[in-house]
Write an enzyme that holds these catalytic residues in place. Sequence first.
Site, PDB file in Angstrom:
ATOM      1  N   ASP A   5       0.811  -1.204  -0.038  1.00  0.00           N
ATOM      2  CA  ASP A   5      -0.001  -0.152   0.047  1.00  0.00           C
ATOM      3  C   ASP A   5       0.717   1.374  -0.075  1.00  0.00           C
ATOM      4  O   ASP A   5       0.383   2.333  -0.050  1.00  0.00           O
ATOM      5  CB  ASP A   5      -1.053   0.181   1.170  1.00  0.00           C
ATOM      6  CG  ASP A   5      -0.432  -0.018   2.521  1.00  0.00           C
ATOM      7  OD1 ASP A   5       0.925  -0.119   2.568  1.00  0.00           O
ATOM      8  OD2 ASP A   5      -1.340  -0.149   3.425  1.00  0.00           O
TER       9      ASP A   5
ATOM     10  N   GLU B  93       9.001  -4.580  10.515  1.00  0.00           N
ATOM     11  CA  GLU B  93       9.608  -3.365   9.960  1.00  0.00           C
ATOM     12  C   GLU B  93      10.107  -2.328  11.119  1.00  0.00           C
ATOM     13  O   GLU B  93       9.077  -2.210  12.173  1.00  0.00           O
ATOM     14  CB  GLU B  93       8.226  -2.688   9.111  1.00  0.00           C
ATOM     15  CG  GLU B  93       8.762  -1.309   8.609  1.00  0.00           C
ATOM     16  CD  GLU B  93       7.680  -0.632   7.470  1.00  0.00           C
ATOM     17  OE1 GLU B  93       6.805  -1.526   7.352  1.00  0.00           O
ATOM     18  OE2 GLU B  93       7.809   0.357   7.286  1.00  0.00           O
TER      19      GLU B  93
END
Length: 257
Positions: free
Chosen positions: A42, A185
């Site tokens: 995204d 992440e």
Amino acid sequence: MLPSDLINHKNHSKKIIALTAWDSITGSIAEAAGADIVLVGDSLAMVALGHKTTLPLTVSNIINHTNAVSRGFQKNIDHQPLLICDMPFLSYQCGEDRAIEQAGRVIKETYAKGVKLEGAEPEVKRVISRLVRMGIPVMGHLGLTPQSYLNQGLKKQGEKEYEQTKIKEDALFLEDIGCFALVLEHIPNFLAKQIKENLKIPTIGIGAGTYCDGQIRVTADLIGLTDKQPPFSKPLVSGKKIFIKTLKDWVDSERLN
Ligand code: KIV
């Protein structure tokens, strides 16, 4: 390759390399570069559509871009990278049935072989568990989750001990309910190492050190197309500068003709 085949990479200590793509050109480039996984992340909201965050992306956007990426693949279907795409913000948090419908749309209307969902809130865990049981492979994503931007900004996660415990527990839970891989992440390297060692499924890191079973990068950051890259993703070339100079030289030369 199917999502379930990725575990062989981990079992044979073969690094998993993943790149993002957002259109047919970047799809063909990522494939030609040899990526094992191509993620239609995204992040395309920022990289390709000019939004400030990933929040505005819609399911129709991700379907259109995933189809563009797969049209860019040149190899025979059996040798193409594993195509995964992100479920956009609020496409899987508004009730389990709706989440199944939205993920089902993505799987039916594209060649994606799995979806990635961010976070591990109780609602998200329930959705992941159902998706997996319904036959839709899911990649998890913990640590910095850009869809939580309004709550956590884009800062490193897992700095405090209680956060580390939570991320480790969530990782184990996501494995238990059937995620085939987990993106980590922007978390401390030692935390990513502990998680990798505790999980059977592969961990794929970005800003999480070198210990993960694989690495993923936003292609536009790596090739220097974005104006500002995250601290953990230094550009390898100044792509934007090179393109501008090349085109400017052409524009200038044409003006003289
Ligand atoms: O959207 C994206 O590109 C991602 C990667 C950073 C993992 O989720």
